[in-house]
Design an enzyme around this catalytic site. Sequence first.
Site, PDB file in Angstrom:
ATOM      1  N   GLU A  50       0.828  -1.234   0.000  1.00  0.00           N
ATOM      2  CA  GLU A  50       0.000   0.000   0.000  1.00  0.00           C
ATOM      3  C   GLU A  50       0.844   1.258   0.000  1.00  0.00           C
ATOM      4  OE1 GLU A  50      -3.418  -1.499   0.145  1.00  0.00           O
ATOM      5  OE2 GLU A  50      -3.066   0.022  -1.369  1.00  0.00           O
ATOM      6  N   HIS A  51       0.486   2.199  -0.867  1.00  0.00           N
ATOM      7  CA  HIS A  51       1.185   3.489  -0.960  1.00  0.00           C
ATOM      8  C   HIS A  51       2.661   3.302  -1.288  1.00  0.00           C
ATOM      9  CE1 HIS A  51      -2.010   6.290   0.210  1.00  0.00           C
ATOM     10  NE2 HIS A  51      -2.426   5.369   1.069  1.00  0.00           N
ATOM     11  N   ASP A  53       3.396   2.066  -4.794  1.00  0.00           N
ATOM     12  CA  ASP A  53       3.552   2.054  -6.263  1.00  0.00           C
ATOM     13  C   ASP A  53       4.105   3.392  -6.753  1.00  0.00           C
ATOM     14  OD1 ASP A  53       0.086   2.580  -7.451  1.00  0.00           O
ATOM     15  OD2 ASP A  53       1.127   3.391  -5.704  1.00  0.00           O
ATOM     16  N   GLY A 144     -11.581   2.648  -2.146  1.00  0.00           N
ATOM     17  CA  GLY A 144     -10.256   2.022  -2.259  1.00  0.00           C
ATOM     18  C   GLY A 144     -10.247   0.799  -3.158  1.00  0.00           C
ATOM     19  N   SER A 146     -10.669   1.232  -6.521  1.00  0.00           N
ATOM     20  CA  SER A 146     -10.285   1.787  -7.824  1.00  0.00           C
ATOM     21  C   SER A 146     -11.414   2.032  -8.790  1.00  0.00           C
ATOM     22  CB  SER A 146      -9.268   0.868  -8.506  1.00  0.00           C
ATOM     23  OG  SER A 146      -8.065   1.029  -7.875  1.00  0.00           O
ATOM     24  N   SER A 147     -12.513   2.580  -8.325  1.00  0.00           N
ATOM     25  CA  SER A 147     -13.594   2.943  -9.247  1.00  0.00           C
ATOM     26  C   SER A 147     -13.102   4.037 -10.207  1.00  0.00           C
ATOM     27  CB  SER A 147     -14.813   3.450  -8.476  1.00  0.00           C
ATOM     28  OG  SER A 147     -14.547   4.690  -7.837  1.00  0.00           O
ATOM     29  N   ASP A 191      -3.441   0.574 -10.199  1.00  0.00           N
ATOM     30  CA  ASP A 191      -4.845   0.331 -10.519  1.00  0.00           C
ATOM     31  C   ASP A 191      -5.051   0.123 -12.007  1.00  0.00           C
ATOM     32  OD1 ASP A 191      -5.885   2.921  -8.131  1.00  0.00           O
ATOM     33  OD2 ASP A 191      -4.798   1.043  -7.880  1.00  0.00           O
ATOM     34  N   ASN A 234     -13.021  10.505  -1.076  1.00  0.00           N
ATOM     35  CA  ASN A 234     -12.728  10.868  -2.473  1.00  0.00           C
ATOM     36  C   ASN A 234     -11.305  11.399  -2.544  1.00  0.00           C
ATOM     37  OD1 ASN A 234     -12.357  12.542  -4.823  1.00  0.00           O
ATOM     38  ND2 ASN A 234     -14.524  12.219  -5.243  1.00  0.00           N
TER      39      ASN A 234
HETATM   40  N1  LIG Z   1     -20.244   4.327 -11.534  1.00  0.00           N
HETATM   41  C1  LIG Z   1     -19.630   5.516 -11.650  1.00  0.00           C
HETATM   42  N2  LIG Z   1     -20.104   6.424 -12.550  1.00  0.00           N
HETATM   43  C2  LIG Z   1     -19.502   7.620 -12.682  1.00  0.00           C
HETATM   44  N3  LIG Z   1     -18.432   8.030 -11.948  1.00  0.00           N
HETATM   45  C3  LIG Z   1     -17.944   7.164 -11.042  1.00  0.00           C
HETATM   46  C4  LIG Z   1     -18.493   5.868 -10.841  1.00  0.00           C
HETATM   47  N4  LIG Z   1     -17.758   5.250  -9.861  1.00  0.00           N
HETATM   48  C5  LIG Z   1     -16.806   6.119  -9.472  1.00  0.00           C
HETATM   49  N5  LIG Z   1     -16.899   7.272 -10.177  1.00  0.00           N
HETATM   50  C6  LIG Z   1     -16.048   8.477 -10.066  1.00  0.00           C
HETATM   51  O1  LIG Z   1     -14.846   8.132  -9.373  1.00  0.00           O
HETATM   52  C7  LIG Z   1     -14.779   8.917  -8.143  1.00  0.00           C
HETATM   53  C8  LIG Z   1     -14.155   8.071  -7.027  1.00  0.00           C
HETATM   54  O2  LIG Z   1     -12.757   8.152  -7.208  1.00  0.00           O
HETATM   55  P1  LIG Z   1     -11.806   8.003  -5.908  1.00  0.00           P
HETATM   56  O3  LIG Z   1     -12.248   8.941  -4.856  1.00  0.00           O
HETATM   57  O4  LIG Z   1     -10.407   8.068  -6.384  1.00  0.00           O
HETATM   58  O5  LIG Z   1     -12.171   6.564  -5.327  1.00  0.00           O
HETATM   59  P2  LIG Z   1     -11.681   5.105  -5.716  1.00  0.00           P
HETATM   60  O6  LIG Z   1     -10.919   4.634  -4.515  1.00  0.00           O
HETATM   61  O7  LIG Z   1     -12.961   4.347  -5.922  1.00  0.00           O
HETATM   62  O8  LIG Z   1     -10.843   5.186  -6.971  1.00  0.00           O
HETATM   63  C9  LIG Z   1     -16.226   9.254  -7.816  1.00  0.00           C
HETATM   64  O9  LIG Z   1     -16.250  10.440  -7.010  1.00  0.00           O
HETATM   65  C10 LIG Z   1     -16.810   9.505  -9.195  1.00  0.00           C
HETATM   66  O10 LIG Z   1     -16.481  10.818  -9.636  1.00  0.00           O
HETATM   67  C1  LIG Z   2      -5.432   6.344  -9.197  1.00  0.00           C
HETATM   68  C2  LIG Z   2      -4.619   6.347  -7.932  1.00  0.00           C
HETATM   69  O1  LIG Z   2      -4.007   7.336  -7.578  1.00  0.00           O
HETATM   70  N1  LIG Z   2      -4.623   5.191  -7.224  1.00  0.00           N
HETATM   71  C3  LIG Z   2      -3.810   5.046  -6.020  1.00  0.00           C
HETATM   72  C4  LIG Z   2      -4.741   4.871  -4.815  1.00  0.00           C
HETATM   73  O2  LIG Z   2      -5.674   3.837  -5.114  1.00  0.00           O
HETATM   74  P1  LIG Z   2      -7.258   3.957  -4.715  1.00  0.00           P
HETATM   75  O3  LIG Z   2      -7.546   5.376  -4.422  1.00  0.00           O
HETATM   76  O4  LIG Z   2      -7.449   3.112  -3.527  1.00  0.00           O
HETATM   77  O5  LIG Z   2      -8.017   3.464  -5.898  1.00  0.00           O
HETATM   78  O6  LIG Z   2      -3.988   4.539  -3.646  1.00  0.00           O
HETATM   79  C5  LIG Z   2      -3.201   3.353  -3.780  1.00  0.00           C
HETATM   80  C6  LIG Z   2      -2.499   3.123  -2.462  1.00  0.00           C
HETATM   81  O7  LIG Z   2      -1.746   1.962  -2.493  1.00  0.00           O
HETATM   82  C7  LIG Z   2      -2.169   3.490  -4.921  1.00  0.00           C
HETATM   83  O8  LIG Z   2      -1.217   4.490  -4.636  1.00  0.00           O
HETATM   84  C8  LIG Z   2      -2.907   3.829  -6.217  1.00  0.00           C
HETATM   85  O9  LIG Z   2      -1.955   4.138  -7.258  1.00  0.00           O
END
Ligand SMILES: Nc1ncnc2c1ncn2[C@@H]1O[C@H](COP(=O)(O)OP(=O)(O)O)[C@@H](O)[C@H]1O
Ligand SMILES: CC(=O)N[C@H]1[C@@H](OP(=O)(O)O)O[C@H](CO)[C@H](O)[C@@H]1O
Length: 457
Positions: A50-51, A53, A144, A146-147, A191, A234
């Site tokens: 974690e943290h 890459d 967390g 990776s949406s 991711d 977020n």
């Molecule tokens: N099904 C979806 N449709 C549209 N946007 C989405 C969807 N799922 C996630 N997102 C976008 O991705 C953002 C989440 O990103 P982030 O906070 O980095 O969380 P994650 O850990 O899931 O990557 C949401 O605030 C939204 O803007």
């Molecule tokens: C797109 C992005 O920045 N994703 C980083 C983020 O993932 P998530 O926010 O959990 O999807 O945190 C992890 C921690 O291990 C990695 O650093 C990864 O590269």
Amino acid sequence: MADDPPPIITEIDANYKERFSQLGKKFQSKYDCEPVFFARAPGRVNIIGEHIDYCGYGVLPIAIDQDIVIAVRQTDDDTLYLSNIDDKYSDYKCNVKDFEINKDQPDWHNYFLCGLKGIMELLSLENPVGMQCMVDGSVPSSAGLSSSSALVCCAALCTMQANGKSWTKKELADMCAQCERYIGTIGGGMDQAISFMAQPGMAKKIDFNPLRQTNVALPDGVSFVISNCCVEKNKAASSDFNTRVVECRLASQVLAKMKGFEWREMKRLADLQTKLNVGLQEMENVVKECLHESQYTKAEICDVLGVTADILATTSLSPNTLHVENFCLYQRATHVYSEARRVEDFQNVCIERPTDAAIKLGELMNGSFESCSKLYECSCPELDQLVAICRKHGAIGSRLTGAGWGGCAVSLVPNDKVTEFLDGVKQSYYIPRGLESKVNNALFVTKSGGGAAVYIP
Ligand SMILES: Nc1ncnc2c1ncn2[C@@H]1O[C@H](COP(=O)(O)OP(=O)(O)O)[C@@H](O)[C@H]1O
Ligand SMILES: CC(=O)N[C@H]1[C@@H](OP(=O)(O)O)O[C@H](CO)[C@H](O)[C@@H]1O
């Protein structure tokens, strides 16, 4: 290239038929025509690493079933039309050749635009066609898993297919790791790599600089269970994530300076290890010898590096971390080097398969959580409680997964204890918090799924 093909283009297989059919009907009612193709990119759970890459160290994720699917039809009017089956994500449209990504307001469509812009700018697509798109995502958002990267990768895949281009999985993964930074977060490439390169039934050891992947067969007899603490974080909406990235960069620069190296070229803690040419355990000793445990003020760092605060802003900080005054260099660097070692140990246990493999893997996962929570300070009270509950109800290892500060834990559970585990965690965490209605999407056994692909009806 044999070992680095483009994402597969295939017909819609049985397990996606119903979902794609429903999405196609919604597309039809929205745009009064049928989609030409579907693109799918999965989310991921990071088993360990974690943290690290973005520090240049290898990680060990698997792709999960949850994903982002986008139905697409090309248009001839230079317009991008975005819609979503989830009403909370409002429609959006723009000129496909002339748009801005708003870093101050990370609205959902900005992630799609990152993928489109990445293909245009980093893979030199000059005249993109217009597209009508409808998004259907099943990855829990800001948890967390990776949406965000699944959305960026899926947008890039849509743009590639709509324009009749073909790039390899690594080319797309490398590009998406770079273009997701348009949103403002300075993430690593884990991711995007697993979303494109995942293989069913296999974990992947993902290494960087250059990007490469190795299959890791996970042990039999155990399951990986994801549990979402239901606190959303977020990543792009706060400076927490980028502050950690900057602390690690500063740690590598201060240590480089103290060791007599050119510090300005030092960006990642792995680069420092390469320069010093020693093992990971030794890197932890270097941190202990050279850095003090108390926080470093910006003034002290400027003094050590011999620069002004304005210069430091250009060599080391990001726009949303200019305000940060104190940095925990010792703790963050110790976490990164010890976590990189846990990943290597985890991979070796999976290869050597000792009789106590599951116990050893669980211990490594618990050690990872301890370091994330205490040294990296990226947990939260809800995650701390959830991990303790998971361990109490049968997990032989449990840790936060992804960026943290909320989101999910991943637990290693013996197959014959899974039912008891799920019930215990539901009773002890979800029901007391009034989250019973969320359990089905928040607590589930996961398995390694396939990577991103294009589906032709
Ligand atoms: N099904 C979806 N449709 C549209 N946007 C989405 C969807 N799922 C996630 N997102 C976008 O991705 C953002 C989440 O990103 P982030 O906070 O980095 O969380 P994650 O850990 O899931 O990557 C949401 O605030 C939204 O803007
Ligand atoms: C797109 C992005 O920045 N994703 C980083 C983020 O993932 P998530 O926010 O959990 O999807 O945190 C992890 C921690 O291990 C990695 O650093 C990864 O590269």
